[in-house]
Design an enzyme around this catalytic site. Structure first.
Site, PDB file in Angstrom:
ATOM      1  N   HIS A   1       4.284   6.644   5.531  1.00 40.43           N
ATOM      2  CA  HIS A   1       3.161   7.342   6.168  1.00 40.43           C
ATOM      3  C   HIS A   1       2.362   6.498   7.149  1.00 40.43           C
ATOM      4  O   HIS A   1       1.663   7.037   8.015  1.00 40.43           O
ATOM      5  CB  HIS A   1       2.233   7.943   5.098  1.00 40.43           C
ATOM      6  CG  HIS A   1       1.312   6.960   4.439  1.00 40.43           C
ATOM      7  ND1 HIS A   1       1.656   6.238   3.333  1.00 40.43           N
ATOM      8  CD2 HIS A   1       0.037   6.594   4.745  1.00 40.43           C
ATOM      9  CE1 HIS A   1       0.639   5.474   2.959  1.00 40.43           C
ATOM     10  NE2 HIS A   1      -0.349   5.667   3.807  1.00 40.43           N
TER      11      HIS A   1
ATOM     12  N   ASP B   1     -26.120  16.415 -22.839  1.00 35.18           N
ATOM     13  CA  ASP B   1     -24.680  16.712 -22.864  1.00 35.18           C
ATOM     14  C   ASP B   1     -23.912  15.675 -22.044  1.00 35.18           C
ATOM     15  O   ASP B   1     -23.493  15.939 -20.929  1.00 35.18           O
ATOM     16  CB  ASP B   1     -24.399  18.123 -22.341  1.00 35.18           C
ATOM     17  CG  ASP B   1     -25.038  18.377 -20.983  1.00 35.18           C
ATOM     18  OD1 ASP B   1     -25.873  17.562 -20.573  1.00 35.18           O
ATOM     19  OD2 ASP B   1     -24.690  19.383 -20.343  1.00 35.18           O
TER      20      ASP B   1
ATOM     21  N   GLU C   1       1.679   4.731  12.836  1.00 33.16           N
ATOM     22  CA  GLU C   1       0.354   4.321  13.288  1.00 33.16           C
ATOM     23  C   GLU C   1       0.213   2.806  13.366  1.00 33.16           C
ATOM     24  O   GLU C   1      -0.369   2.272  14.313  1.00 33.16           O
ATOM     25  CB  GLU C   1      -0.717   4.885  12.345  1.00 33.16           C
ATOM     26  CG  GLU C   1      -2.137   4.523  12.733  1.00 33.16           C
ATOM     27  CD  GLU C   1      -2.511   5.059  14.097  1.00 33.16           C
ATOM     28  OE1 GLU C   1      -3.236   4.364  14.822  1.00 33.16           O
ATOM     29  OE2 GLU C   1      -2.055   6.157  14.451  1.00 33.16           O
ATOM     30  N   ASP C   2       0.748   2.084  12.367  1.00 34.84           N
ATOM     31  CA  ASP C   2       0.447   0.655  12.235  1.00 34.84           C
ATOM     32  C   ASP C   2       1.603  -0.271  12.588  1.00 34.84           C
ATOM     33  O   ASP C   2       1.479  -1.483  12.442  1.00 34.84           O
ATOM     34  CB  ASP C   2      -0.015   0.363  10.799  1.00 34.84           C
ATOM     35  CG  ASP C   2      -1.324   1.061  10.472  1.00 34.84           C
ATOM     36  OD1 ASP C   2      -2.086   1.323  11.408  1.00 34.84           O
ATOM     37  OD2 ASP C   2      -1.578   1.350   9.290  1.00 34.84           O
TER      38      ASP C   2
ATOM     39  N   ASP D   1      -3.052   8.486  -0.627  1.00 37.51           N
ATOM     40  CA  ASP D   1      -3.369   7.386   0.296  1.00 37.51           C
ATOM     41  C   ASP D   1      -4.844   7.014   0.185  1.00 37.51           C
ATOM     42  O   ASP D   1      -5.199   5.833   0.057  1.00 37.51           O
ATOM     43  CB  ASP D   1      -3.020   7.823   1.722  1.00 37.51           C
ATOM     44  CG  ASP D   1      -3.483   6.820   2.770  1.00 37.51           C
ATOM     45  OD1 ASP D   1      -3.167   5.630   2.619  1.00 37.51           O
ATOM     46  OD2 ASP D   1      -4.159   7.237   3.730  1.00 37.51           O
TER      47      ASP D   1
ATOM     48  N   HIS E   1       0.824  -1.226   0.000  1.00 34.10           N
ATOM     49  CA  HIS E   1       0.000   0.000   0.000  1.00 34.10           C
ATOM     50  C   HIS E   1       0.850   1.265   0.000  1.00 34.10           C
ATOM     51  O   HIS E   1       0.678   2.118  -0.887  1.00 34.10           O
ATOM     52  CB  HIS E   1      -0.956  -0.013   1.193  1.00 34.10           C
ATOM     53  CG  HIS E   1      -1.609   1.305   1.458  1.00 34.10           C
ATOM     54  ND1 HIS E   1      -2.501   1.903   0.585  1.00 34.10           N
ATOM     55  CD2 HIS E   1      -1.484   2.170   2.507  1.00 34.10           C
ATOM     56  CE1 HIS E   1      -2.899   3.058   1.086  1.00 34.10           C
ATOM     57  NE2 HIS E   1      -2.294   3.247   2.250  1.00 34.10           N
TER      58      HIS E   1
END
Length: 705
Positions: free
Chosen positions: A72, A260, A76-77, A139, A48
C-alpha cells in the site's frame, strides 16, 4: 516483524485456496521497493506494511487484501509505479493499492484541507470496494501504535486529531469496534495526556481496591445462567479511558460520581437465548431505567446487533451488560470484515452499509470547502443514534437531535427538498421539532417547495445540511447572475456607441473570465466595477464620458423574479415594502442592500455605490413596522390584533415600548403585500375607538427590547 513464510502460513491457515505466489511476490516486491528506508522509531520502513498485513490476517481477509496491505505504500513512498503494480499483481490489486495510496504531503495545505482530501479519496474508493477502507484502517491503527516515536508534537497531535475525528468514527460506522476503541484510546493519550494519565491511575486504584471484582461478577453471571440451563461465555472489563472521559465531560461529573465503569459481555449460542438470559439478569438484579436497548430487533445502521442493559449489582455497583450470540459477537468485533467468512469470494459490500456510504459519497459532491466536508462527514459518522419509522413501518436511523427535515432527506433527497410540514405520531409539528426514539414520522410535501436557508438552523445530519447548502448556493449564484445581467444591460445602455457582435467574447478574454455567467455574477457582487466592464467591452469608451454618465444607470433595475435575502436584502433599518421608492447600495462581494429613498443610511454610502431600483410587476411583499398607541383598557390589545387579522396582516413581532396609566405604546412588525396594504391597515387601526394613533415607524427607529 512477521517473516515471509509466517505471513503466508497465517493466510493459508484460514484460506487454503489463497494465492501463495501472489503473497510471496508482494512481500519480495515491497521489501525491494522500500529498500533502506527507515521509520521514525528506527525500524526498517518495510516492517510497517508487513504489520498492517498481519493486522488484516487477524480479520481473516482474502489474499488480494493482504497483498494490497503489503504494497500500500510502494507507489507513494518508493519509485514503484501503478503500472508496475498492475503488471505484477493484476488490475484488482492495483485498484485497491491506488485506493489506499497516501496523498503527497503538500505543505501549503491546511490541516483541514489535508484531512478533507484524504477523506474524500477514501470515501470514493470504498464506495466501490470496502476493502480499501479496511486496509486504510489497519494502516492508521499501526501508525497510531507507533505514534510516540514521531519527534514533532504538532505532527503527533494532528495525526491523533485526524484519527479521532475521521478514522475512529469510520471504524465505528462499519462495526469494527475493536479498531475504534484502540484508535480512540491511543489518540486520547496524545490529545489529552493529563486526563488519560489521571483516569488510567484511577482505574488501577479501583482494580487494586476491589480485588478481582470484575472476575467475581463475571463468575456470578455465568453461574446464574448455567443454573437455568444456558451455557454462556461471560467476559468482563473496566471501560476504556476515553469512554470514561467522554461520559465525565458530557455529564459534567467527576470520576468518583461515575457508577458504571465496568462492562460485561454474555455470549450465547442462539437468538432466543439472548432474550432468556436478559430476563434472568433482570430478575436477579434491578434494571436501571432507560438503559435497555434492543439492537437485535432493530440493528444499528452498521449492522451491529446485541442486547444492552444496565443493572444494580449486589456489590453496590452499576454494571453494563451486553448479550449477543457468537455470530453477533464476531460482527461486533470485526464489523464488515466478519462478513468475509460468510461470503465466497468477491468484494465485501454488505447491504447494511450501503446507505450510509451512499450518504457520505453524496456529501462529497455537495461540500464547497474542506471545512464543510469535514463538518458534514463527522455528523454522518458519529454515533448516538435514534430510530424512527415511516408510516409504512420502514425503520430510519438518525442522530440524536434530528428533525423532520433530517428524516425526509434520510428517506430520499426529493422528499427532503419538497418538505413543507410533518406529522409526528399523527400530530402536525414544526419542522424544527426533535424526533424521539420510536416516533412515527410522516412528511408533508409539495412540488412547489424548495429547500430553505432557515433549515440550516436546525438540520442535524450531514446529508441534510449538505443538500440545503448546495441548493442555497446554487440559488444564490443563479439569482446573482440574473441580477448581474440587468446591471450589464444598464451598462451597455450607457455605452457611447453600439457594441459589436463579438464585444462580449472579447471582454471576457480581457477580464480573464471563463464565460458570461461569471461576468454577470461578478458585476452583481461588485467585484468588477462598471467602468472596468465598459473598458473591457469597448477600450477607451470611458475616457470621453463624465463620471455621472459612467456610473449612473439610465433606468431603474427591476427586482422582479428575485428572492429577498438572496441577490438582494431588504434593509432592517427602514424595512422597505413594494410601492416604496427604493435605492440599492452595492457592497463589495455581497448582496445589494435595498433602502427606502428617505433612509438616513444612504447618506453614509458613497453616491457612486447607489443604484436605482424598481420592484417590478410582482413581488413577495415585506414587513411593515408600526407604532400603535392603545388605551389602557381591558380588550384593547385584542381589538388591535383582531383588526390586523381582519386585514390579512400576520404579526411577526410585537413589543410593548411604553406604558403609563392611560396608554400603552406597541411597536408591531407585520407582513404586508405592499404600501397600499400597509396604508389600509393603518386606516383600519385609526378608525377603532380603542386605538389612539397608528403610524408607520420612521427609518432607523429601533425596536424596543
Amino acid at each position: 516483524m512477521l517473516r515471509q513464510y509466517e505471513l503466508v502460513d497465517r493466510v493459508l491457515s484460514y484460506d487454503p485456496t489463497a494465492d501463495e505466489a501472489l503473497l510471496n511476490r508482494a512481500y519480495v516486491f515491497s521489501m525491494a521497493a522500500h529498500g533502506s528506508q527507515k521509520r521514525a522509531n528506527g525500524d526498517p520502513y518495510f516492517s510497517h506494511p508487513i504489520e498492517v498485513a498481519g493486522i488484516l490476517t487477524d480479520l481473516r481477509l482474502d489474499d488480494e487484501t493482504i497483498a494490497t496491505a503489503i504494497l500500500h505504500d510502494t507507489v507513494e513512498d518508493t519509485v514503484a509505479t501503478p503500472e508496475q503494480i498492475e503488471k505484477s499483481f493484476g488490475p484488482s490489486v492495483a485498484r485497491l493499492v491506488d485506493g489506499v495510496t497516501k496523498l503527497s504531503k503538500i505543505e501549503a495545505q491546511s490541516d483541514n484541507e489535508r484531512a478533507a482530501e484524504n477523506l474524500r479519496k477514501f470515501l470514493l474508493a470504498m464506495s466501490d470496494d470496502i476493502r480499501v477502507l479496511l486496509v486504510k484502517l489497519a494502516d492508521r491503527l499501526h501508525n497510531m501504535r507507533t505514534l510516540k516515536f514521531i519527534p514533532a508534537e504538532a505532527k503527533r497531535r494532528r495525526i491523533a486529531r485526524e484519527t479521532m475525528d475521521i478514522y475512529a468514527p469510520l471504524a465505528e460506522r462499519i462495526g469494527m469496534y475493536e479498531f475504534m476503541t484502540e484508535m480512540q484510546t491511543l489518540a486520547f493519550a496524545e490529545l489529552e495526556p493529563e486526563a488519560f494519565d489521571s483516569i488510567t491511575k484511577r482505574l488501577e486504584q479501583l482494580k487494586r481496591g476491589g480485588g478481582d471484582q470484575v472476575a467475581r461478577i463475571a463468575s456470578g453471571i455465568r453461574l446464574l445462567l448455567s443454573q437455568k440451563g444456558i451455557k454462556a461465555e461471560v467476559e468482563g472489563r473496566e471501560k476504556h479511558p476515553y469512554s470514561i472521559w467522554r461520559k465525565m465531560t458530557e455529564r459534567h461529573i467527576s470520576f468518583e460520581q461515575l457508577s458504571d465503569v465496568m462492562a460485561f459481555r454474555v455470549i450465547v449460542d442462539e437468538n432466543e437465548q439472548c432474550y432468556r438470559a436478559l430476563g434472568l439478569l433482570h430478575e436477579r438484579w434491578p434494571m436501571v431505567p432507560g438503559r435497555f436497548k434492543d439492537y437485535i430487533s432493530t440493528p444499528k445502521r452498521n449492522g451491529y446487533r446485541s442486547l444492552h442493559t444496565a443493572v444494580m449489582h449486589h456489590e453496590r455497583v452499576r454494571i453494563e451488560i451486553q448479550v449477543r450470540t457468537q455470530k453477533m459477537h464476531a460482527e461486533a468485533e470485526f464489523g464488515v470484515a466478519a462478513h468475509w467468512a460468510y461470503k465466497a469470494g468477491g468484494t465485501i459490500q454488505p447491504d447494511v452499509n450501503s446507505r450510509w456510504i451512499r450518504d457520505l459519497v453524496e456529501i462529497l459532491d455537495h461540500a464547497a470547502s474542506p471545512e464543510e466536508l469535514l463538518e458534514h462527514t463527522r455528523m454522518a459518522m458519529y454515533q448516538d443514534r435514534i430510530f424512527a419509522f415511516t408510516p409504512q413501518g420502514e425503520l430510519i436511523q438518525l442522530p440524536k437531535g434530528a428533525t423532520p427535515v433530517d428524516f425526509a432527506y434520510a428517506v430520499h433527497t426529493d422528499l427532503g427538498d419538497q418538505t413543507v410540514g410533518a406529522k409526528i405520531n399523527g400530530r402536525v409539528v414544526p419542522l424544527r421539532t426533535e424526533i424521539k426514539n420510536g416516533d412515527q414520522v410522516q412528511i408533508l410535501r409539495s412540488k412547489a417547495q424548495e429547500p430553505q436557508a432557515a433549515w440550516m438552523g436546525f438540520a442535524a445530519t450531514g446529508k441534510a445540511r449538505a443538500k440545503i447548502r448546495r441548493f442555497v448556493r446554487q440559488k444564490e449564484q443563479a439569482e446573482m447572475i440574473a441580477l448581474g445581467r440587468r446591471f450589464y444591460d444598464a451598462i451597455v445602455a450607457r455605452m457611447p456607441a453600439p457594441l459589436s457582435s463579438d464585444a462580449l467574447a472579447e471582454a471576457l478574454k480581457r477580464l480573464k473570465l471563463p464565460d458570461a455567467d461569471r461576468l454577470m455574477e461578478n458585476i452583481a457582487r461588485g467585484t468588477i466595477d462598471d467602468e472596468h466592464v465598459m473598458e473591457a467591452l469597448m477600450p477607451g469608451s470611458t475616457g470621453g464620458l463624465s463620471a455621472a454618465v459612467r456610473r449612473a444607470p439610465r433606468s431603474a433595475i427591476s427586482m422582479k423574479g428575485l428572492t429577498p435575502g438572496v441577490a438582494f436584502t431588504l434593509s432592517a433599518c427602514c424595512t422597505p415594502v413594494p410601492g416604496d421608492r427604493i435605492v440599492g447600495v452595492r457592497r463589495h462581494d455581497a448582496a445589494v442592500e435595498v433602502h427606502v429613498i428617505e433612509c438616513p443610511v444612504l447618506q453614509a454610502a458613497p453616491e457612486e455605490d447607489w443604484v436605482d431600483l424598481a420592484w417590478g410587476d410582482s413581488s413577495e411583499g415585506g414587513t411593515g413596522r408600526l407604532c400603535v398607541i392603545v388605551r389602557n383598557e381591558p380588550g384593547s390589545l385584542g381589538i388591535m390584533a383582531g383588526i390586523l387579522g381582519a386585514q390579512g396582516a400576520n404579526i411577526v413581532n410585537i413589543n410593548l415600548s411604553e406604558r403609563d396609566a392611560s396608554f400603552h405604546t406597541f411597536q408591531v412588525v407585520v407582513e404586508v403585500h405592499d404600501v397600499a396594504h400597509l396604508m389600509r391597515i393603518l386606516a383600519a387601526l385609526r378608525a377603532a375607538d380603542a386605538i389612539v394613533s397608528a403610524e408607520r415607524l420612521e427609518p432607523r427607529a429601533p425596536l424596543a427590547a
